[in-house]
Design an enzyme around this catalytic site. Structure first.
Site, PDB file in Angstrom:
ATOM      1  N   ALA A 190      46.070  39.547  31.953  1.00  0.00           N
ATOM      2  CA  ALA A 190      46.769  38.257  31.943  1.00  0.00           C
ATOM      3  C   ALA A 190      47.198  37.796  33.325  1.00  0.00           C
ATOM      4  O   ALA A 190      47.588  36.648  33.498  1.00  0.00           O
ATOM      5  CB  ALA A 190      47.983  38.345  31.019  1.00  0.00           C
ATOM      6  N   ARG A 197      45.935  36.025  45.058  1.00  0.00           N
ATOM      7  CA  ARG A 197      45.302  36.305  46.352  1.00  0.00           C
ATOM      8  C   ARG A 197      43.781  36.138  46.350  1.00  0.00           C
ATOM      9  O   ARG A 197      43.152  36.190  47.394  1.00  0.00           O
ATOM     10  CB  ARG A 197      45.685  37.724  46.807  1.00  0.00           C
ATOM     11  CG  ARG A 197      47.084  37.749  47.406  1.00  0.00           C
ATOM     12  CD  ARG A 197      47.476  39.149  47.819  1.00  0.00           C
ATOM     13  NE  ARG A 197      47.847  39.970  46.672  1.00  0.00           N
ATOM     14  CZ  ARG A 197      47.911  41.295  46.696  1.00  0.00           C
ATOM     15  NH1 ARG A 197      47.577  41.964  47.783  1.00  0.00           N
ATOM     16  NH2 ARG A 197      48.288  41.963  45.616  1.00  0.00           N
ATOM     17  N   GLU A 221      58.663  52.465  40.399  1.00  0.00           N
ATOM     18  CA  GLU A 221      57.854  51.456  41.085  1.00  0.00           C
ATOM     19  C   GLU A 221      58.209  51.426  42.572  1.00  0.00           C
ATOM     20  O   GLU A 221      59.363  51.674  42.950  1.00  0.00           O
ATOM     21  CB  GLU A 221      58.101  50.077  40.454  1.00  0.00           C
ATOM     22  CG  GLU A 221      57.485  49.933  39.087  1.00  0.00           C
ATOM     23  CD  GLU A 221      55.996  50.222  39.096  1.00  0.00           C
ATOM     24  OE1 GLU A 221      55.247  49.487  39.747  1.00  0.00           O
ATOM     25  OE2 GLU A 221      55.576  51.204  38.465  1.00  0.00           O
ATOM     26  N   ASN A 279     -12.015  35.576  37.731  1.00  0.00           N
ATOM     27  CA  ASN A 279     -11.625  35.331  39.115  1.00  0.00           C
ATOM     28  C   ASN A 279     -11.168  33.884  39.214  1.00  0.00           C
ATOM     29  O   ASN A 279     -11.919  32.960  38.895  1.00  0.00           O
ATOM     30  CB  ASN A 279     -12.806  35.588  40.046  1.00  0.00           C
ATOM     31  CG  ASN A 279     -12.364  35.496  41.491  1.00  0.00           C
ATOM     32  OD1 ASN A 279     -11.702  36.390  41.997  1.00  0.00           O
ATOM     33  ND2 ASN A 279     -12.698  34.395  42.131  1.00  0.00           N
ATOM     34  N   TYR A 336       1.136  20.186  31.344  1.00  0.00           N
ATOM     35  CA  TYR A 336       2.241  19.331  30.915  1.00  0.00           C
ATOM     36  C   TYR A 336       1.835  17.874  31.044  1.00  0.00           C
ATOM     37  O   TYR A 336       1.389  17.429  32.110  1.00  0.00           O
ATOM     38  CB  TYR A 336       3.451  19.635  31.813  1.00  0.00           C
ATOM     39  CG  TYR A 336       4.726  18.931  31.439  1.00  0.00           C
ATOM     40  CD1 TYR A 336       5.209  18.964  30.132  1.00  0.00           C
ATOM     41  CD2 TYR A 336       5.459  18.242  32.400  1.00  0.00           C
ATOM     42  CE1 TYR A 336       6.395  18.331  29.801  1.00  0.00           C
ATOM     43  CE2 TYR A 336       6.652  17.612  32.077  1.00  0.00           C
ATOM     44  CZ  TYR A 336       7.119  17.655  30.769  1.00  0.00           C
ATOM     45  OH  TYR A 336       8.286  17.030  30.448  1.00  0.00           O
ATOM     46  N   ASP A 377      41.222  44.395  35.895  1.00  0.00           N
ATOM     47  CA  ASP A 377      40.794  44.233  37.291  1.00  0.00           C
ATOM     48  C   ASP A 377      40.529  45.582  37.961  1.00  0.00           C
ATOM     49  O   ASP A 377      40.534  45.676  39.181  1.00  0.00           O
ATOM     50  CB  ASP A 377      41.839  43.430  38.084  1.00  0.00           C
ATOM     51  CG  ASP A 377      43.214  44.078  38.076  1.00  0.00           C
ATOM     52  OD1 ASP A 377      43.417  45.053  37.327  1.00  0.00           O
ATOM     53  OD2 ASP A 377      44.097  43.606  38.829  1.00  0.00           O
ATOM     54  N   ASN A 415      50.622  56.081  40.533  1.00  0.00           N
ATOM     55  CA  ASN A 415      50.268  55.740  39.157  1.00  0.00           C
ATOM     56  C   ASN A 415      49.069  54.797  39.176  1.00  0.00           C
ATOM     57  O   ASN A 415      49.105  53.756  39.831  1.00  0.00           O
ATOM     58  CB  ASN A 415      51.469  55.053  38.496  1.00  0.00           C
ATOM     59  CG  ASN A 415      51.132  54.534  37.108  1.00  0.00           C
ATOM     60  OD1 ASN A 415      50.317  55.124  36.403  1.00  0.00           O
ATOM     61  ND2 ASN A 415      51.772  53.435  36.731  1.00  0.00           N
TER      62      ASN A 415
HETATM   63  C1  UD1 Z   1      51.187  48.509  38.153  1.00  0.00           C
HETATM   64  C2  UD1 Z   1      52.068  49.688  37.798  1.00  0.00           C
HETATM   65  C3  UD1 Z   1      52.142  50.643  38.983  1.00  0.00           C
HETATM   66  C4  UD1 Z   1      50.752  51.082  39.371  1.00  0.00           C
HETATM   67  C5  UD1 Z   1      49.881  49.872  39.656  1.00  0.00           C
HETATM   68  C6  UD1 Z   1      48.466  50.293  39.887  1.00  0.00           C
HETATM   69  C7  UD1 Z   1      53.749  48.826  36.273  1.00  0.00           C
HETATM   70  C8  UD1 Z   1      55.147  48.346  36.122  1.00  0.00           C
HETATM   71  N1  UD1 Z   1      53.392  49.189  37.483  1.00  0.00           N
HETATM   72  O1  UD1 Z   1      51.838  47.817  39.207  1.00  0.00           O
HETATM   73  O2  UD1 Z   1      52.937  51.777  38.644  1.00  0.00           O
HETATM   74  O3  UD1 Z   1      50.816  51.930  40.524  1.00  0.00           O
HETATM   75  O4  UD1 Z   1      49.894  48.979  38.541  1.00  0.00           O
HETATM   76  O5  UD1 Z   1      47.725  49.180  40.306  1.00  0.00           O
HETATM   77  O6  UD1 Z   1      53.024  48.867  35.306  1.00  0.00           O
HETATM   78  N2  UD1 Z   1      49.441  42.277  33.705  1.00  0.00           N
HETATM   79  C9  UD1 Z   1      49.482  41.515  32.560  1.00  0.00           C
HETATM   80  N3  UD1 Z   1      50.645  40.915  32.199  1.00  0.00           N
HETATM   81  C10 UD1 Z   1      51.776  41.046  32.916  1.00  0.00           C
HETATM   82  C11 UD1 Z   1      51.737  41.808  34.091  1.00  0.00           C
HETATM   83  C12 UD1 Z   1      50.562  42.434  34.459  1.00  0.00           C
HETATM   84  O7  UD1 Z   1      48.471  41.380  31.867  1.00  0.00           O
HETATM   85  O8  UD1 Z   1      52.791  40.459  32.515  1.00  0.00           O
HETATM   86  C13 UD1 Z   1      48.200  42.928  34.088  1.00  0.00           C
HETATM   87  C14 UD1 Z   1      47.647  42.399  35.403  1.00  0.00           C
HETATM   88  O9  UD1 Z   1      46.732  41.344  35.170  1.00  0.00           O
HETATM   89  C15 UD1 Z   1      46.959  43.626  35.976  1.00  0.00           C
HETATM   90  C16 UD1 Z   1      47.760  44.787  35.424  1.00  0.00           C
HETATM   91  O10 UD1 Z   1      48.465  44.294  34.311  1.00  0.00           O
HETATM   92  O11 UD1 Z   1      45.630  43.750  35.499  1.00  0.00           O
HETATM   93  C17 UD1 Z   1      48.706  45.374  36.448  1.00  0.00           C
HETATM   94  O12 UD1 Z   1      49.606  44.400  36.850  1.00  0.00           O
HETATM   95  P1  UD1 Z   1      50.123  44.296  38.316  1.00  0.00           P
HETATM   96  O13 UD1 Z   1      51.081  43.193  38.414  1.00  0.00           O
HETATM   97  O14 UD1 Z   1      48.993  44.302  39.268  1.00  0.00           O
HETATM   98  O15 UD1 Z   1      50.912  45.669  38.434  1.00  0.00           O
HETATM   99  P2  UD1 Z   1      51.410  46.354  39.727  1.00  0.00           P
HETATM  100  O16 UD1 Z   1      52.638  45.681  40.172  1.00  0.00           O
HETATM  101  O17 UD1 Z   1      50.307  46.514  40.675  1.00  0.00           O
END
Ligand code: UD1
Ligand code: CA
Length: 453
Positions: A10, A15, A151, A374, A384, A101, A166
């Site tokens: 979502a 970026r 985090e 050939n 056509y 992603d 993580n």
């Molecule tokens: C998250 C983890 C972190 C980990 C990192 C790895 C949490 C709180 N943190 O952080 O520990 O090291 O990933 O990359 O989980 N997404 C949604 N809905 C939301 C928020 C996020 O679908 O409301 C999806 C994003 O599209 C993405 C994934 O969840 O695919 C991770 O979200 P992102 O915001 O990138 O998490 P990080 O802050 O990187």
């Protein structure tokens, strides 16, 4: 134990600076989310739930399939909130969380993770990182047992020094998930509902947290911008090249080779530089592909040779046949054994039987040629009429003189010869010579006009 998979997709991906939702950006010609869905399918879960938000409609349209349940997360309030959106649909014993992603994750890694989850144990995929900035850190007690994730933005300096990060990928017992998610709070540095807080809750409830690591750290790398996307692309291509070389394919330069689909290759295949293979490409033993060829959804049979700069789409090239340089085979091109198609020849929906040759500068469309024909330089099928396509049928041992125009529908029997420069508008019976051109006229001692001095 039954399994369901939730894919988080979502997020906005600011970026990327793109009108296209982040998870639809392609790696190796397929949306990142598509790769994650492919891996999920390989685990044969009861269901795959995809949480969408930003650009959700485009994501759904692009990847819709009967086995996918798309769930809209209206506001992106955090990873925990995202998984909570799927909760009403979940009923399996085990739930695996993946990220849309993070496309290079390997099925074998996920299987190792899933082996460790049960009603008393959660399984977390972690990774050792040289620079863990931005990642959640894995907190372990004196016995080495995981008890929480903090985090980056909430971590102390001591916690930030931890290099075990993580990945975000985890597997949890389904029966517990609802309770844990309902207890999440957003009182943290980002004001989000963190899925990672589930770890400490699980430990508090007496569960153990098992961990697994990917073979290769790139498996868990996400793409937040186009530079990271390019890194994933190169890594994917490097992996695809390694796999083919292991199977017995010589790549003249593995760094200048791209696969955007599935390749099934035999042994002693040689592929020169800058070749792009896409869709499903089958390459049998002893095939040679020259430099700068683009080959899509095609089959190259044993010993076929594709010379430089050829473009194939939906073609079958028979045993020992050779194509190019600069040939274009469009959908429905079928070359039987030992056919020769040379430079600047375009084929579309054309079947050339064994041993036939079209060496130079021809267009053969909606045509079937017998054996050992050939086709002279400059020959075209006029298939056509501006509204309809018509067929040209040519028997065995036919010799088409250079620069013939075969006006379809037309058929030429076995052993026919057409004179160079002929326009053939009527069927030609077997073994006849067909001439369809004006007679040469001579004006002797002709004075060419000359310029005044
Ligand atoms: C998250 C983890 C972190 C980990 C990192 C790895 C949490 C709180 N943190 O952080 O520990 O090291 O990933 O990359 O989980 N997404 C949604 N809905 C939301 C928020 C996020 O679908 O409301 C999806 C994003 O599209 C993405 C994934 O969840 O695919 C991770 O979200 P992102 O915001 O990138 O998490 P990080 O802050 O990187
Ligand atoms: Ca992230």
């Amino acid at each position: 134990m039954s399994l369901e998979i939730v894919i988080l997709a979502a997020g906005q991906g600011t970026r990327m600076r793109s009108a296209v939702p982040k998870v639809l950006h392609p790696v190796a010609g397929r949306a990142m989310l598509g790769h994650v869905i492919d891996r999920a399918r390989e685990l044969s879960p009861l269901a795959i739930h995809v949480v969408i938000g930003h650009g959700g409609e485009a994501v759904r349209q692009k990847l819709a399939a009967d086995d996918l349940n798309f769930i809209v997360q209206e506001e992106q309030l955090g990873t925990g909130h995202a998984v909570a959106q799927a909760l009403p649909y979940l009923s399996a014993d085990r739930v695996l969380i993946l990220y849309g992603d993070v496309p290079l994750i390997e099925t074998a890694t996920l299987q190792r993770l899933l082996e460790q989850v049960n009603n008393d144990q959660l399984a977390l995929l972690t990774v050792e990182l040289a620079d863990p900035t931005g990642y959640g850190r894995i907190l372990r007690d004196e016995r080495g047992e995981v008890y929480a994730i903090v985090e980056h933005k909430d971590a102390t300096d001591v916690q930030r020094a931890i290099c075990e990060g993580n990945t975000g990928i985890l597997a949890v017992p389904g029966v517990r998930l609802g309770d844990w998610l309902s207890r999440l709070s957003n009182s943290n540095a980002q004001g989000e509902y963190y899925l990672t807080d589930v770890i400490a809750m699980a430990v508090g409830d007496g569960l153990r947290v098992a961990t697994a690591q990917p073979e290769d750290a790139m498996e868990v790398q996400g793409a937040n911008d186009r530079k990271q996307l390019a890194d994933l692309e190169r890594h994917y291509q490097w992996r695809a090249a390694q796999r083919l070389m292991t199977q017995g394919v010589t790549l003249m330069d593995p760094a200048r080779f791209d696969v955007r689909g599935q390749v099934h290759a035999g042994r002693d295949v040689t592929i020169d530089v800058n070749v792009i293979l896409s869709g499903t490409v089958v390459i049998e033993d002893n095939v040679e592909i020259g430099p700068n060829c683009v080959i899509h959804n095609s089959t190259l049979k044993r010993g076929a040779i594709i010379k430089a700069n050829s473009h194939l789409n939906g073609a079958i090239v028979g045993e020992g046949a050779d194509v190019g340089p600069f040939a274009r085979l469009r959908p429905g091109s079928v070359l039987e054994a030992n056919v020769h198609v040379g430079n600047f020849v375009e084929l579309k929906n054309a079947h050339l039987n064994e041993g036939s040759k079209a060496g130079h500068l021809s267009y053969l469309g909606d045509a079937v040629l017998g054996r050992n024909c050939n086709v002279g330089a400059g020959t075209i099928t006029c298939n056509y009429d501006g509204a309809n396509k018509h067929r040209t049928t040519i028997g065995d041992d036919v010799f088409i003189g250079s620069n013939s125009a075969l006006v379809a529908p037309v058929s030429l029997g076995d052993g026919v010869t057409t004179a160079a420069g002929s326009t053939i508008t009527e069927d030609v019976p077997a073994h006849a010579l067909a001439l369809g051109r004006a007679r040469q006229v001579m004006k002797n001692d002709w004075e060419r006009p000359s310029k005044k001095k």
